[in-house]
Design a protein around this motif. Structure first.
Motif, PDB file in Angstrom:
ATOM      1  N   GLN A  91       0.861  -1.179   0.000  1.00  0.00           N
ATOM      2  CA  GLN A  91       0.000   0.000   0.000  1.00  0.00           C
ATOM      3  C   GLN A  91       0.901   1.235   0.000  1.00  0.00           C
ATOM      4  O   GLN A  91       1.779   1.368   0.853  1.00  0.00           O
ATOM      5  CB  GLN A  91      -0.917   0.005   1.218  1.00  0.00           C
ATOM      6  N   VAL A  92       0.656   2.110  -0.954  1.00  0.00           N
ATOM      7  CA  VAL A  92       1.514   3.278  -1.143  1.00  0.00           C
ATOM      8  C   VAL A  92       0.670   4.551  -1.042  1.00  0.00           C
ATOM      9  O   VAL A  92      -0.394   4.639  -1.657  1.00  0.00           O
ATOM     10  CB  VAL A  92       2.217   3.244  -2.524  1.00  0.00           C
ATOM     11  N   VAL A  93       1.137   5.506  -0.276  1.00  0.00           N
ATOM     12  CA  VAL A  93       0.510   6.831  -0.241  1.00  0.00           C
ATOM     13  C   VAL A  93       1.317   7.766  -1.139  1.00  0.00           C
ATOM     14  O   VAL A  93       2.544   7.848  -1.019  1.00  0.00           O
ATOM     15  CB  VAL A  93       0.447   7.395   1.194  1.00  0.00           C
ATOM     16  N   VAL A  94       0.628   8.437  -2.054  1.00  0.00           N
ATOM     17  CA  VAL A  94       1.244   9.447  -2.906  1.00  0.00           C
ATOM     18  C   VAL A  94       0.604  10.784  -2.542  1.00  0.00           C
ATOM     19  O   VAL A  94      -0.609  10.958  -2.699  1.00  0.00           O
ATOM     20  CB  VAL A  94       1.040   9.144  -4.400  1.00  0.00           C
ATOM     21  N   VAL A 103      -3.209  16.730  -3.444  1.00  0.00           N
ATOM     22  CA  VAL A 103      -3.927  15.494  -3.743  1.00  0.00           C
ATOM     23  C   VAL A 103      -3.303  14.352  -2.959  1.00  0.00           C
ATOM     24  O   VAL A 103      -2.111  14.074  -3.090  1.00  0.00           O
ATOM     25  CB  VAL A 103      -3.894  15.161  -5.256  1.00  0.00           C
ATOM     26  N   GLY A 104      -4.119  13.704  -2.136  1.00  0.00           N
ATOM     27  CA  GLY A 104      -3.664  12.533  -1.407  1.00  0.00           C
ATOM     28  C   GLY A 104      -4.257  11.282  -2.025  1.00  0.00           C
ATOM     29  O   GLY A 104      -5.468  11.200  -2.231  1.00  0.00           O
ATOM     30  N   SER A 105      -3.419  10.309  -2.348  1.00  0.00           N
ATOM     31  CA  SER A 105      -3.877   9.089  -3.021  1.00  0.00           C
ATOM     32  C   SER A 105      -3.327   7.855  -2.321  1.00  0.00           C
ATOM     33  O   SER A 105      -2.228   7.885  -1.753  1.00  0.00           O
ATOM     34  CB  SER A 105      -3.431   9.072  -4.487  1.00  0.00           C
ATOM     35  N   GLU A 151      -7.914   5.248  -4.092  1.00  0.00           N
ATOM     36  CA  GLU A 151      -8.619   6.457  -3.652  1.00  0.00           C
ATOM     37  C   GLU A 151      -7.750   7.682  -3.901  1.00  0.00           C
ATOM     38  O   GLU A 151      -6.522   7.616  -3.767  1.00  0.00           O
ATOM     39  CB  GLU A 151      -8.951   6.355  -2.160  1.00  0.00           C
ATOM     40  N   SER A 152      -8.383   8.786  -4.283  1.00  0.00           N
ATOM     41  CA  SER A 152      -7.691  10.071  -4.425  1.00  0.00           C
ATOM     42  C   SER A 152      -8.585  11.168  -3.875  1.00  0.00           C
ATOM     43  O   SER A 152      -9.760  11.247  -4.246  1.00  0.00           O
ATOM     44  CB  SER A 152      -7.341  10.361  -5.897  1.00  0.00           C
ATOM     45  N   ILE A 153      -8.037  11.994  -3.004  1.00  0.00           N
ATOM     46  CA  ILE A 153      -8.759  13.119  -2.421  1.00  0.00           C
ATOM     47  C   ILE A 153      -8.037  14.400  -2.826  1.00  0.00           C
ATOM     48  O   ILE A 153      -6.838  14.550  -2.566  1.00  0.00           O
ATOM     49  CB  ILE A 153      -8.822  13.031  -0.876  1.00  0.00           C
ATOM     50  N   THR A 154      -8.762  15.316  -3.455  1.00  0.00           N
ATOM     51  CA  THR A 154      -8.178  16.570  -3.918  1.00  0.00           C
ATOM     52  C   THR A 154      -8.677  17.729  -3.063  1.00  0.00           C
ATOM     53  O   THR A 154      -9.872  17.842  -2.796  1.00  0.00           O
ATOM     54  CB  THR A 154      -8.543  16.838  -5.384  1.00  0.00           C
ATOM     55  N   SER A 155      -7.753  18.583  -2.655  1.00  0.00           N
ATOM     56  CA  SER A 155      -8.102  19.773  -1.873  1.00  0.00           C
ATOM     57  C   SER A 155      -7.540  21.006  -2.558  1.00  0.00           C
ATOM     58  O   SER A 155      -6.351  21.053  -2.905  1.00  0.00           O
ATOM     59  CB  SER A 155      -7.548  19.678  -0.452  1.00  0.00           C
TER      60      SER A 155
END
Length: 479
Positions: free
Chosen positions: A189-192, A201-203, A216-220
């Protein structure tokens, strides 16, 4: 091996990498910078792109286009473009356009045309690194990009005479840059975390069996690199007022000068312990000069940097994971070079290996060039499934890259020969399978081979985007 290219195009900057002999190198523009501002300025008789356009914003702001990726491919104003832009877009017939002064005329320029100018500059950089007429390219695009945006990006690149092989999302490009797909025996599992100028952007990316899945990708847009610059602007404005009792934020020109100085200060403190800040004639002819240490900078921006982590933490939670279950963390984007942010990310994911050997603002272009090399290699070479002496009852799996540009159909030829060849003899061919109904999103054919004890070969071909699932049997003694 063919020379291939990878480009990352973002709202505030872009970057290009070349891949030769399986190794990537991020290449510099004419000014010697490896990251180029995604800024285009329209003058009376010429169009200026990149660093020169950005440097001229103070004098030519109303004719200078920034953040074009925010609006290209959109059909209406979705509130994505910063409201303080000196050259804001307008929508006409479902297409974003900019009003710019060219000579004595006010003309309309489409967002796609602006983007084409950016790709044309990158094409000049690419042409210096190959003698081939074709420039095979994979483009890394932001995770938030819509289908309309991706189509417009590909169209603009083609107008600049690139041969576009595919696009890849920024989380997948980050994983490719660090060759995490080479390990096909371990799941991870990798967090980018992408820290760009206008978005964070957190993915969460899962790498399993050499395959990449963006879970999953969360954009702020609430906090980003521009937010850090704005915090510095307020700090310097307050310091200036204390010294000279004047407000440098009261007019657009002084505000822009201070913003440029703050942005440069932020970049300097990413690598140096102190930064000198000097702005000539900032307010009513008064010069501004100060020094900022990295420790003081950290104190000013830590609250904002902490907010950068929220999108990554939310993405992890949505996947049903905890921070301790993350094995790798990759930071991308210019703001990710800030040491204090790297420290905060390390504290947030204590069990993860922090990957930082590639500069964060170059990672995505590097990953895109790696993808381009894989696609070209796959389309030019044969793969050996079973070598001489392989015992019966053996299994093998291959991921076969599709030719580029992606066709609607292709053929898979299975043959027996002493050596791999592009044109096998007719008598050595065991079977030729035509695969139809491929889509523009298709990239790989997964082929599973099972050589059974009776000498028969069982083959399964799968392509998930086009929902292809075909199986067949080559009987023993066929050849």
């Amino acid at each position: 091996m063919s020379v291939t290219f990878g480009i990352y195009i973002g709202c505030s900057s872009c970057c290009i990498a070349v891949n030769k002999d399986g190794k990537f190198e991020v290449v510099a523009n004419a000014a010697g910078d490896r990251v180029t501002p995604a800024v285009v300025a329209f003058h009376d008789v010429e169009v200026v792109t990149g660093i020169s356009a950005k440097q001229g914003i103070i004098r030519h702001g109303t004719n200078t286009v920034q953040n074009v990726l925010r609006v290209v491919g959109t059909v209406e104003d979705e509130g994505m473009c910063p409201s303080n832009s000196s050259c804001p877009p307008n929508w006409e017939n479902g297409q974003a356009r900019y009003s710019v002064q060219r000579g004595e005329k006010m003309v309309q320029v489409s967002a796609e045309e602006v983007l084409t100018h950016i790709f044309s500059l990158l094409k000049e950089i690419a042409s210096a690194h190959t003698s081939e007429p074709e420039l095979p390219l994979v483009i890394a695009v932001p995770a938030w990009s819509s289908e309309g945006t991706i189509m417009a990006v590909k169209k603009a690149a083609k107008k600049a005479t690139f041969t576009v092989l595919a696009t890849v999302s920024q989380p997948a490009a980050a994983v490719l840059a660090y060759a995490l797909t080479d390990d096909n025996k371990r799941n991870m599992q990798v967090v980018v975390l992408h820290c760009g100028g206008t978005t964070v952007v957190g993915s969460v990316v899962e790498v399993a069996g050499g395959l990449v899945t963006v879970k999953e990708s969360i954009t702020s847009s609430t906090v980003a690199g521009d937010s850090l610059t704005s915090v510095l602007v307020q700090h310097f404005a307050k310091e200036f007022y204390t010294k000279y009792k004047g407000d440098p934020l009261e007019n657009r020109r002084s505000r822009r000068k201070l913003y440029n100085a703050a942005e440069n200060c932020k970049h300097v403190l990413s690598t140096m312990g102190t930064a000198q800040v000097y702005v000539e004639s900032l307010w009513e002819g008064v010069d501004f000069s100060t020094t900022l240490s990295r420790a003081r900078f950290d104190g000013i921006v830590t609250a904002t940097l902490t907010a950068f982590l929220q999108s990554a933490k939310e993405a992890v939670q949505r996947c049903g994971l905890t921070e301790n279950q993350i094995q790798k963390v990759i930071l991308t984007g210019g703001s990710a070079k800030i040491p204090r942010l790297q420290q905060l990310v390390g504290d947030a994911f204590p069990q993860a290996e922090f990957l930082c050997s590639v500069p964060p603002d170059e990672v995505l272009a590097a990953g895109a060039s790696t993808e381009a090399a894989l696609l070209v290699l796959g389309s030019e070479n044969s793969e050996c499934v079973f070598s001489r002496g392989t015992p019966t009852h053996s299994r093998q799996s291959l991921n076969l890259a599709l030719p580029s540009p992606i066709p609607t159909s292709c053929s898979v030829v299975i043959y027996e020969a002493e050596e791999a060849t592009k044109q096998p003899q007719e008598e050595s061919i065991l079977v030729q399978v035509d695969v139809t109904s491929l889509t523009s999103d298709s990239k790989l054919l997964k082929a599973d081979f099972h050589l059974k004890s009776d000498g028969s070969l069982h083959v399964a071909l799968q392509e998930p985007e086009a929902k292809i699932n075909r199986t067949f049997i080559i009987e023993a003694g066929r050849s």
